[in-house]
Design a protein around this motif. Structure first.
Motif, mmCIF file in Angstrom:
data_model
loop_
_atom_site.group_PDB
_atom_site.id
_atom_site.type_symbol
_atom_site.label_atom_id
_atom_site.label_comp_id
_atom_site.label_asym_id
_atom_site.label_seq_id
_atom_site.Cartn_x
_atom_site.Cartn_y
_atom_site.Cartn_z
ATOM 1 N N ASN A 94 3.385 -1.519 -12.818
ATOM 2 C CA ASN A 94 3.568 -2.663 -12.124
ATOM 3 C C ASN A 94 5.246 -3.149 -12.465
ATOM 4 O O ASN A 94 5.650 -3.137 -13.512
ATOM 5 C CB ASN A 94 3.088 -3.776 -12.698
ATOM 6 C CG ASN A 94 2.943 -5.064 -11.909
ATOM 7 O OD1 ASN A 94 3.940 -5.063 -11.092
ATOM 8 N ND2 ASN A 94 1.949 -5.871 -12.226
ATOM 9 N N ASP A 96 7.925 -5.713 -11.050
ATOM 10 C CA ASP A 96 8.149 -7.160 -10.182
ATOM 11 C C ASP A 96 9.677 -7.526 -10.585
ATOM 12 O O ASP A 96 9.762 -8.072 -11.733
ATOM 13 C CB ASP A 96 7.085 -8.181 -10.504
ATOM 14 C CG ASP A 96 7.128 -9.408 -9.667
ATOM 15 O OD1 ASP A 96 8.008 -9.667 -8.983
ATOM 16 O OD2 ASP A 96 6.217 -9.985 -9.645
ATOM 17 N N ARG A 116 2.079 -1.238 -8.184
ATOM 18 C CA ARG A 116 2.487 -2.420 -7.473
ATOM 19 C C ARG A 116 4.037 -2.362 -7.781
ATOM 20 O O ARG A 116 4.752 -2.364 -8.656
ATOM 21 C CB ARG A 116 1.896 -3.654 -8.312
ATOM 22 C CG ARG A 116 0.379 -3.933 -8.175
ATOM 23 C CD ARG A 116 -0.027 -5.140 -8.856
ATOM 24 N NE ARG A 116 0.663 -6.148 -8.095
ATOM 25 C CZ ARG A 116 0.391 -6.892 -7.261
ATOM 26 N NH1 ARG A 116 -1.033 -6.546 -6.376
ATOM 27 N NH2 ARG A 116 0.708 -8.140 -6.864
ATOM 28 N N ASN A 118 7.183 -4.722 -6.337
ATOM 29 C CA ASN A 118 7.597 -6.081 -5.787
ATOM 30 C C ASN A 118 9.027 -6.364 -5.963
ATOM 31 O O ASN A 118 9.431 -6.757 -6.978
ATOM 32 C CB ASN A 118 6.790 -7.329 -6.127
ATOM 33 C CG ASN A 118 7.020 -8.707 -5.389
ATOM 34 O OD1 ASN A 118 7.897 -8.576 -4.552
ATOM 35 N ND2 ASN A 118 6.282 -9.504 -5.551
ATOM 36 N N TYR A 140 0.368 -1.946 -3.787
ATOM 37 C CA TYR A 140 0.984 -3.022 -3.307
ATOM 38 C C TYR A 140 2.622 -2.902 -3.078
ATOM 39 O O TYR A 140 3.143 -2.362 -4.069
ATOM 40 C CB TYR A 140 0.836 -4.130 -4.226
ATOM 41 C CG TYR A 140 1.445 -5.316 -3.778
ATOM 42 C CD1 TYR A 140 0.878 -6.508 -2.891
ATOM 43 C CD2 TYR A 140 2.875 -5.803 -4.297
ATOM 44 C CE1 TYR A 140 1.425 -7.640 -2.818
ATOM 45 C CE2 TYR A 140 3.100 -6.932 -4.145
ATOM 46 C CZ TYR A 140 2.663 -8.027 -3.121
ATOM 47 O OH TYR A 140 3.353 -9.240 -3.025
#
Length: 688
Positions: A94, A96, A116, A118, A140
């Protein structure tokens, strides 16, 4: 007592080291990232001298054992860039960094095991890195609200787990890639506020529940399968009226399965239940009616075809309103009766009318790709180009004649394979470059072929590619208008140093190599269909006032005649051609990589790729340098004397390593341009 206290301290430190030390590769990646972010004070616990992000609880860092698994630092006002060693975070799932002020290109070295990612609401520019295609676990992906541009590469075929995709609020252009159709898990897609074109048919079979494609330049019809999810589609150029019927044999949209797969409540004609309906619904009746109309139209066409043999003069008049169309012989073959927007364009226009027109279908259809060669002298069938889709300005011949003083020799700034280039100064003071395409380049091409190339080239947008800003196609004249780059070509800068007196410094040469590598990577891997340059050389690399490179003649390979290609195939005499091109005449992505390696050799040595004035053993640059690229002492002796020794030996060695990979004689062993870019990015970062 002192000895006992010291032992206790050592034991506690050792215990902390055993229990808290982070994987050294992860530590290195995060420290480089911290430095690239300008060492922000708002990241609590982060320290460029720290060696234990997991044990020292760096803000936003989550670990499992000694491995960093999550990095979440959104909306902290961070600046700078992401760093160049993120691919070292092997366990990161992840990432982000949304809502900050990060800029530059998204790095190619992204963690490959991400689930993920982002990066929304930053200031990233350039294209979407092709390395995303290797993230097989990605679920994502959010790159919205940035300044990304260029076409979407065909890179989504290996992302079966991707559930949510958000590219909204950028300046992405071009058609949707075919690999979007492989996103079999995609639930939500947000593409609004870009400059995307073409149809959205590739999305029709995806399991979408949320779709926003508003405020683009899409055209055609919205597929029936997508209408059921109420997509947001305003601000596009959708076709009006009913959509055309599906091809024969394709399933009707009315018979598709329910999106929720609720088979227990399926009142299909074969279920035998009380909900049984007629096997021919409203959609079926409409299909039958449309089929009858199509058959009737075909019958009418052939009836008119017979009559046209007796009324050839009437047929002639029907072509009067077709632009750029003339006839070169006493017999012209017409296209098959498929769509009225297809016209027959002969190879060489003349102005005299013809007395007879034969309406026989051509023996073959010509389907011409972006950079495909076709040297047939037969009449060809081409699709009319919608000029509204061309991202360039239409100039008149009169405008360009005035700006170039009737193409005066005083304004001539280049003479290449495709045509001569003139400096053009317009009334508002703007200076552009006008390429006048040779007549030989269009001998077997029509005006519609020219417009097709213009349309495709106008879709190429990259900071290191010469931008097409205009074109002219009238009165038998074919011209292309580009941005003007005041420092001329890399070839002139390297080999006409007496006129410039300011040789390129080493770090500038590395910057030029990286920029041109990124341009080729975009052509090869970033476009929906790979574009082979076929004529890559230092004369086609233009330098702006900041000495940033811009590759020219991208997408113009179809303008090179067969004779010119035969000359290019003998490029061993000029030094740029890959060995396999001289043998087979086939240009590929790998032959472009070889030519790029030769340009890097020019940057390294300051010599031309082939120089007959040199001793025989040194005339061919590749043959002379390649065997010595890993010998630092020999390499130092071959470096351009104009550099006066102002370079780092390690940087020189790494530069030579990249060259050695690119100029390998076997094309299958040459790296893709994305790997070349990564190697040069690492070189630049290490140099800094």
């Amino acid at each position: 007592m002192r000895v006992l206290i010291s032992l206790c301290i050592l034991v506690s430190i050792s215990a902390a080291s055993v229990n808290g030390v982070t994987d050294p590769t992860d530590v290195s990646a995060l420290k480089i990232m911290f430095s690239s972010l300008n060492s922000p004070s708002q990241l609590a616990g982060w320290n460029s001298n720290g060696d234990d992000p997991c044990g020292q609880s760096w803000q936003g860092v989550t670990c499992s054992g000694s491995a960093v698994t999550e990095l979440k630092i959104p909306s902290l006002g961070l600046t700078g860039s992401m760093g160049y060693q993120l691919d070292g975070l092997k366990s990161l799932t992840n990432l982000d960094i949304s809502g900050n002020s990060l800029g530059g290109n998204i790095p190619y070295q992204l963690p490959q095991n991400l689930q993920r990612l982002n990066l929304a609401s930053n200031s990233f520019s350039g294209g979407i890195p092709y390395s995303i295609s290797q993230m097989g676990s990605l679920k994502y992906l959010n790159l919205s609200h940035n300044q990304l541009q260029g076409q979407l590469g065909d890179m989504f075929g290996q992302l079966p787990n991707l559930n949510s995709l958000d590219f909204s609020f950028n300046t992405l252009a071009g058609d949707l890639p075919e690999s979007f159709g492989s996103l079999t898990s995609l639930n939500s897609m947000y593409m609004e506020n870009n400059q995307l074109t073409g149809s959205i048919d590739v999305l029709k079979d995806l399991p979408l529940q949320n779709l926003n494609v508003a405020n683009n330049q899409f055209s055609g019809w919205v597929p029936e399968k997508l209408k059921s999810i109420n997509p947001q589609i305003d601000g596009n150029q959708w076709s009006s009226g009913p959509a055309p019927p599906p091809p024969p044999g394709s399933p009707s949209s009315g018979t598709r399965s329910n999106r929720n797969h609720n088979s227990g409540n399926n009142n299909s004609p074969s279920d035998g239940g009380n909900g049984k309906k007629s096997s021919i619904g409203g959609g079926g009746v409409a299909g039958i009616v449309i089929s009858i109309l199509v058959v009737g139209a075909i019958v009418a066409f052939f009836l008119l075809k017979k009559r046209s043999k007796r009324q050839s003069s009437d047929v002639e008049n029907s072509y009067d309103d077709r632009p750029f169309t003339a006839f070169a012989s006493n017999e012209v073959k017409e296209s098959k009766p498929v769509l009225p927007s297809f016209t027959v364009v002969p190879p060489k226009p003349i102005e005299t009318p013809i007395p007879v027109v034969s309406l026989r279908p051509p023996p073959i259809d010509r389907k011409k790709s972006f950079d495909e060669d076709d040297f047939s002298n037969k009449p060809i069938v081409v699709k009319k180009v919608n000029r509204a889709t061309i991202k360039a300005t239409a100039y008149s011949v009169a405008d360009l004649q005035m700006a170039t003083t009737s193409f005066s020799p005083d304004n001539l700034i280049g003479d290449g394979t495709i045509g001569r280039v003139y400096r053009a100064q317009f009334g508002d003071g703007k200076v552009l470059a006008v390429k006048k395409v040779n007549a030989s380049a269009l001998r077997n091409l029509s005006s519609e072929d020219f417009m097709e190339v213009v349309s495709n080239v106008s879709q190429l947008h990259h900071s290191n590619i010469a931008e097409l800003v205009g074109y002219c196609c009238e009165h038998g004249q074919y011209l292309l208008v580009y941005e003007f780059y005041r420092n001329g070509s890399l070839h002139d800068y390297l080999h006409l140093s007496d006129e410039y007196g300011n040789p390129l410094k080493w770090n500038t040469r590395v910057k030029v190599a990286l920029g041109t590598a990124r341009a080729l990577e975009y052509l090869h891997e970033g476009c929906s269909s790979s574009v082979v340059h076929k004529n890559f050389k230092s004369a086609n690399i233009l330098l702006d006032s900041e000495l940033d490179p811009h590759v020219s003649e991208c997408g113009l390979a179809s303008f090179i005649s067969k004779a010119d290609y035969e000359a290019l195939e003998q490029n061993s005499s000029s030094g740029y051609g890959a060995p396999e091109v001289a043998l087979s005449g086939q240009y590929t992505l790998q032959s472009d990589v070889y030519s790029f390696g030769v340009v890097m050799l020019e940057l390294l040595t300051g010599r031309k790729p082939f120089d007959s004035s040199r001793p025989r053993s040194e005339q061919s640059l590749v043959r002379w340098v390649a065997p010595q690229l890993h010998d630092i002492d020999a390499l130092t002796k071959m470096v351009d004397p104009a550099l006066e020794g102002l370079y780092h030996a390690k940087s020189l060695s790494r530069f030579a390593d990249v060259i050695a990979l690119c100029v390998q004689p076997e094309p299958e062993f040459r790296p893709p341009m994305s790997e070349v870019v990564q190697a040069l990015v690492r070189l630049v970062q290490q140099e800094n």
